[in-house]
Design a protein around this motif. Structure first.
Motif, PDB file in Angstrom:
ATOM      1  N   GLY A 189       0.755  -1.184   0.070  1.00  0.00           N
ATOM      2  CA  GLY A 189       0.020  -0.052   0.084  1.00  0.00           C
ATOM      3  C   GLY A 189       0.938   1.197  -0.084  1.00  0.00           C
ATOM      4  N   CYS A 190       0.193   2.550  -0.135  1.00  0.00           N
ATOM      5  CA  CYS A 190       0.886   3.760   0.101  1.00  0.00           C
ATOM      6  C   CYS A 190      -0.169   4.583   0.815  1.00  0.00           C
ATOM      7  CB  CYS A 190       1.274   4.041  -1.391  1.00  0.00           C
ATOM      8  SG  CYS A 190       1.808   5.583  -1.445  1.00  0.00           S
ATOM      9  N   ASP A 191       0.638   5.509   1.429  1.00  0.00           N
ATOM     10  CA  ASP A 191      -0.165   6.609   2.143  1.00  0.00           C
ATOM     11  C   ASP A 191       0.063   8.022   1.507  1.00  0.00           C
ATOM     12  OD1 ASP A 191      -0.972   5.040   3.707  1.00  0.00           O
ATOM     13  OD2 ASP A 191       0.464   5.814   5.653  1.00  0.00           O
ATOM     14  N   ASN A 192       0.748   8.037   0.336  1.00  0.00           N
ATOM     15  CA  ASN A 192       1.146   9.436  -0.188  1.00  0.00           C
ATOM     16  C   ASN A 192      -0.018  10.075  -1.125  1.00  0.00           C
ATOM     17  OD1 ASN A 192       3.539  10.043   0.959  1.00  0.00           O
ATOM     18  ND2 ASN A 192       4.378   8.253  -0.424  1.00  0.00           N
ATOM     19  N   PHE A 193      -1.028   9.493  -1.650  1.00  0.00           N
ATOM     20  CA  PHE A 193      -2.004  10.339  -2.331  1.00  0.00           C
ATOM     21  C   PHE A 193      -1.513  11.232  -3.421  1.00  0.00           C
ATOM     22  CE2 PHE A 193      -4.011   8.133   1.117  1.00  0.00           C
ATOM     23  CZ  PHE A 193      -5.252   7.543   0.499  1.00  0.00           C
ATOM     24  N   CYS A 194      -0.558  10.712  -4.174  1.00  0.00           N
ATOM     25  CA  CYS A 194       0.057  11.703  -5.229  1.00  0.00           C
ATOM     26  C   CYS A 194      -1.226  11.948  -6.277  1.00  0.00           C
ATOM     27  CB  CYS A 194       1.207  10.971  -6.052  1.00  0.00           C
ATOM     28  SG  CYS A 194       2.528  10.742  -5.148  1.00  0.00           S
ATOM     29  N   THR A 195      -1.460  13.103  -6.656  1.00  0.00           N
ATOM     30  CA  THR A 195      -2.925  13.501  -7.157  1.00  0.00           C
ATOM     31  C   THR A 195      -3.173  12.666  -8.706  1.00  0.00           C
ATOM     32  OG1 THR A 195      -1.962  15.289  -8.113  1.00  0.00           O
ATOM     33  CG2 THR A 195      -2.809  15.663  -5.998  1.00  0.00           C
ATOM     34  N   TYR A 196      -2.165  12.001  -9.044  1.00  0.00           N
ATOM     35  CA  TYR A 196      -2.344  11.451 -10.388  1.00  0.00           C
ATOM     36  C   TYR A 196      -2.353   9.737 -10.326  1.00  0.00           C
ATOM     37  CZ  TYR A 196       2.451  10.847  -9.173  1.00  0.00           C
ATOM     38  OH  TYR A 196       3.660  10.380  -8.634  1.00  0.00           O
ATOM     39  N   CYS A 197      -2.464   9.162  -9.095  1.00  0.00           N
ATOM     40  CA  CYS A 197      -2.112   8.036  -8.701  1.00  0.00           C
ATOM     41  C   CYS A 197      -3.083   7.158  -8.202  1.00  0.00           C
ATOM     42  CB  CYS A 197      -0.836   7.718  -7.833  1.00  0.00           C
ATOM     43  SG  CYS A 197      -0.467   6.142  -7.809  1.00  0.00           S
ATOM     44  N   VAL A 198      -3.268   5.934  -8.655  1.00  0.00           N
ATOM     45  CA  VAL A 198      -4.540   5.045  -8.142  1.00  0.00           C
ATOM     46  C   VAL A 198      -4.101   4.280  -6.999  1.00  0.00           C
ATOM     47  CG1 VAL A 198      -6.170   4.737 -10.077  1.00  0.00           C
ATOM     48  CG2 VAL A 198      -4.079   3.406 -10.029  1.00  0.00           C
ATOM     49  N   VAL A 199      -2.644   4.074  -6.731  1.00  0.00           N
ATOM     50  CA  VAL A 199      -2.080   2.945  -5.848  1.00  0.00           C
ATOM     51  C   VAL A 199      -3.005   2.985  -4.448  1.00  0.00           C
ATOM     52  CG1 VAL A 199      -0.130   2.277  -4.634  1.00  0.00           C
ATOM     53  CG2 VAL A 199      -0.137   2.466  -7.100  1.00  0.00           C
ATOM     54  N   PRO A 200      -2.841   4.154  -3.507  1.00  0.00           N
ATOM     55  CA  PRO A 200      -3.274   3.981  -2.371  1.00  0.00           C
ATOM     56  C   PRO A 200      -4.915   3.863  -2.496  1.00  0.00           C
ATOM     57  CG  PRO A 200      -2.268   6.192  -2.736  1.00  0.00           C
ATOM     58  CD  PRO A 200      -2.303   5.712  -4.127  1.00  0.00           C
ATOM     59  N   TYR A 201      -5.710   4.109  -3.463  1.00  0.00           N
ATOM     60  CA  TYR A 201      -7.122   3.549  -3.639  1.00  0.00           C
ATOM     61  C   TYR A 201      -7.292   1.923  -3.694  1.00  0.00           C
ATOM     62  CZ  TYR A 201      -7.493   8.529  -3.972  1.00  0.00           C
ATOM     63  OH  TYR A 201      -7.083  10.154  -3.991  1.00  0.00           O
ATOM     64  N   GLY A 227       8.606  -2.109  -2.225  1.00  0.00           N
ATOM     65  CA  GLY A 227       7.452  -1.218  -1.531  1.00  0.00           C
ATOM     66  C   GLY A 227       7.301  -0.191  -2.208  1.00  0.00           C
ATOM     67  N   GLN A 228       6.087   0.498  -2.129  1.00  0.00           N
ATOM     68  CA  GLN A 228       5.737   1.888  -2.989  1.00  0.00           C
ATOM     69  C   GLN A 228       6.561   2.859  -2.478  1.00  0.00           C
ATOM     70  OE1 GLN A 228       4.359   1.773  -5.611  1.00  0.00           O
ATOM     71  NE2 GLN A 228       2.839   0.138  -5.461  1.00  0.00           N
ATOM     72  N   ASN A 229       7.136   2.820  -1.460  1.00  0.00           N
ATOM     73  CA  ASN A 229       7.763   3.802  -0.652  1.00  0.00           C
ATOM     74  C   ASN A 229       8.625   3.218   0.592  1.00  0.00           C
ATOM     75  OD1 ASN A 229       8.938   6.213   0.351  1.00  0.00           O
ATOM     76  ND2 ASN A 229       6.991   6.895   1.072  1.00  0.00           N
ATOM     77  N   SER A 272      12.094   4.437  -3.960  1.00  0.00           N
ATOM     78  CA  SER A 272      12.424   5.383  -2.885  1.00  0.00           C
ATOM     79  C   SER A 272      11.757   6.815  -3.141  1.00  0.00           C
ATOM     80  CB  SER A 272      13.861   5.783  -2.771  1.00  0.00           C
ATOM     81  OG  SER A 272      14.722   4.725  -2.235  1.00  0.00           O
ATOM     82  N   HIS A 273      10.921   7.473  -2.154  1.00  0.00           N
ATOM     83  CA  HIS A 273      10.234   8.544  -2.312  1.00  0.00           C
ATOM     84  C   HIS A 273      11.257   9.649  -1.982  1.00  0.00           C
ATOM     85  CE1 HIS A 273       7.585  11.933  -2.054  1.00  0.00           C
ATOM     86  NE2 HIS A 273       6.656  11.387  -2.458  1.00  0.00           N
ATOM     87  N   PRO A 274      11.403  10.679  -2.701  1.00  0.00           N
ATOM     88  CA  PRO A 274      12.612  11.713  -2.358  1.00  0.00           C
ATOM     89  C   PRO A 274      12.414  12.201  -1.046  1.00  0.00           C
ATOM     90  CG  PRO A 274      12.069  11.761  -4.897  1.00  0.00           C
ATOM     91  CD  PRO A 274      11.056  10.701  -4.320  1.00  0.00           C
ATOM     92  N   ASN A 296       1.125  16.915  -5.393  1.00  0.00           N
ATOM     93  CA  ASN A 296       1.155  16.539  -4.207  1.00  0.00           C
ATOM     94  C   ASN A 296       2.306  15.550  -3.807  1.00  0.00           C
ATOM     95  OD1 ASN A 296       0.413  16.458  -1.585  1.00  0.00           O
ATOM     96  ND2 ASN A 296      -0.832  14.691  -1.506  1.00  0.00           N
ATOM     97  N   ARG A 297       3.669  16.035  -4.382  1.00  0.00           N
ATOM     98  CA  ARG A 297       4.754  15.010  -4.149  1.00  0.00           C
ATOM     99  C   ARG A 297       5.335  15.623  -2.715  1.00  0.00           C
ATOM    100  NH1 ARG A 297       5.662  10.209  -6.012  1.00  0.00           N
ATOM    101  NH2 ARG A 297       8.017  10.514  -6.191  1.00  0.00           N
ATOM    102  N   ARG A 298       5.318  16.712  -2.442  1.00  0.00           N
ATOM    103  CA  ARG A 298       5.790  17.314  -1.151  1.00  0.00           C
ATOM    104  C   ARG A 298       7.031  17.248  -0.981  1.00  0.00           C
ATOM    105  NH1 ARG A 298       2.274  13.916   2.999  1.00  0.00           N
ATOM    106  NH2 ARG A 298       1.910  12.172   1.142  1.00  0.00           N
TER     107      ARG A 298
END
Ligand code: SAM
Ligand code: SF4
Length: 424
Positions: free
Chosen positions: A142-154, A186-188, A223-225, A262-264
């Motif tokens: 899973g993933c908690d980041n919710f990048c605005t283009y991405c379906v993965v967290p859903y 892992g996604q991150n 790795s998420h930057p 929303n890459r933060r």
């Protein structure tokens, strides 16, 4: 990640007595393990599903299952579009595959299960691995980041880390069975450990895996930057088995676009992380992902992305045209761009990166690299392996060396691979 999920499904089915066949025409059951990260992957799935319809007409006993992210996204809707489907289950329902098959065999109607198993990350699941030397090991889901283009967290749910002792046990077993390399998935991965009782961090986990006998190389994706910490940089520098290769997706070179995604992190934050990595580990190989044509991306934003590529000089790039995904926040943004602009930008980006990759590969000519020889190359007569930086190298050598770490002098370089000679 999907390939590894397929290895798990194969493991579960083999443990109930099934065996794989090389051609779907000879199968009792076909599972399509799907991806929905971009629309193109979804289109491919529906055309494949169409092809299976005629197979089922010829063999009515054939069971067709749909797994993965499209299964999660569409659930029973798949059945209205494709009534020849017998089973639908999501990525967090894999542990129940054997039970679902038993259910399906005992009833006529299709079986749909996309509820997700909250304990999936704590389960030990049999795995039939496609490779004998290199293994994928999931460390989190899973993933908690919710990048605005991405379906993965859903579709893959919120971030859940596996317990370090379970991961270490799996890798220890791989070492005992002759595996030489593991890739932690892992996604991150950099945020590994959230929610664990003992607060193990990703650098802690790398240290544990580094100490496992038999395993010679440790890799990790992705790795998420924002979460690339100094502790991780130091672990890459200090741990001998951790390879000097980081996949660090930047997505865009424009801070304005990065904020909309929303890459933060901003452009400067990314460049700063790269500087820190290279200061600590000068030979580090860096690869990245970029999305072109994100809603509202201007020529100036795109130019910043090209300039970032020229500045960082990554070793490799995965580039994608922005694709509208259901349920994501970017869908509602203004400024969606026409396909032709996305295509032109993609082509331009790939041309720049091809030159940079060729130049970086040429810089390796004359150097000596440690290669893990993993098999025969597609070009007959030579073996192939990877540098610690994950570059493919072809070399003439005896097949007895498959599975060995050897020193190789690089003699030639192309964009996709290098050529070398064994050092005496
Ligand atoms: N978790 C990883 C990360 O954040 O970098 C990557 C996950 S995703 C499976 C792999 C890549 O697909 C992303 O890095 C992104 O470049 C791309 N991607 C995701 N959603 C996309 C979309 N809607 N359109 C185009 N590319 C997309
Ligand atoms: Fe998707 Fe962003 Fe999570 Fe990667 S970090 S999986 S791109 S939401």
């Amino acid at each position: 990640m999907n390939e590894h999920d397929s290895e798990r499904m194969t493991g579960i089915l083999e443990s109930r007595g099934c065996s794989p066949v090389s051609d779907a025409a000879g199968a009792d059951m076909v599972i399509l393990n799907t991806c929905s990260i971009r629309e193109k992957a979804e289109q491919k799935f529906y055309s494949e599903l169409g092809r299976l319809k005629s197979l089922k007409a010829a063999n009515p006993n054939l069971k067709i299952a749909v797994a993965g992210c499209i299964a999660q996204q569409e659930g029973s809707n798949i059945l209205s579009r494709a009534p020849h489907v017998d089973m639908v289950f999501g990525p967090s329902d894999i542990a129940r595959l054997s039970t679902l098959v038993t259910q399906k065999l005992s009833k006529k109607c299709p079986v749909v299960d996309t509820a997700g198993d909250p304990e999936y990350h704590r389960k030990r699941i049999p795995v039939t691995r496609a490779d004998k030397l290199k293994a994928w090991v999931s460390i989190m889901y899973g993933c908690d980041n919710f990048c605005t283009y991405c379906v993965v967290p859903y579709l893959r749910g919120r971030e859940r880390s596996r317990r370090p002792e379970d991961i270490v046990e799996e890798v220890r077993d791989l070492g005992l069975r002759g595996y030489k390399e593991v890739t932690l998935l892992g996604q991150n991965v950099n945020s590994y450990g959230k929610g664990l009782d003992d607060r193990t961090t990703f650098p802690d986990l790398l240290r544990m895996v580094n100490d496992i006998p038999g395993i010679e190389r440790v890799r990790f994706v992705t790795s998420h930057p924002r979460d690339l910490s100094e502790a991780l940089i130091n672990a890459i520098r200090d741990l001998p088995k951790v390879c000097e290769a980081v996949h660090l997706p930047v997505q865009s070179g424009s801070s304005r676009v990065l904020a909309a995604m929303n890459r933060r992190y901003g452009r400067e934050d990314y460049l700063e992380k790269v500087r820190k990595l290279r200061d600590a580990v000068p030979q580090i190989a860096l690869t990245t992902d970029i999305i072109v044509g994100f809603p509202g991306e201007t020529d100036e934003d795109f130019d910043l992305t090209i300039r970032l590529l020229e500045e960082v000089r990554h070793d490799g790039l995965f580039a994608f045209k922005y694709s509208k995904r259901p349920g994501t926040a970017a869908l509602k943004l203004d400024g969606h761009l026409p396909e032709v602009i996305k295509e032109k930008r993609l082509e331009q980006l790939l041309t720049v990166q091809k030159r940079i990759t060729a130049e970086k590969n040429r810089d390796l000519i004359g150097t000596t690299q440690e290669i893990l020889i993993d098999g025969f190359s597609k070009k007959g007569g030579t073996l192939t392996g990877r540098t610690r930086g994950n570059k493919a190298v072809n070399l003439p050598a005896s097949s007895a060396l498959i599975g060995s770490l050897v020193r190789v002098r690089i003699t030639r370089a192309g964009v996709n691979s290098l050529t070398g000679q064994l050092c005496e």
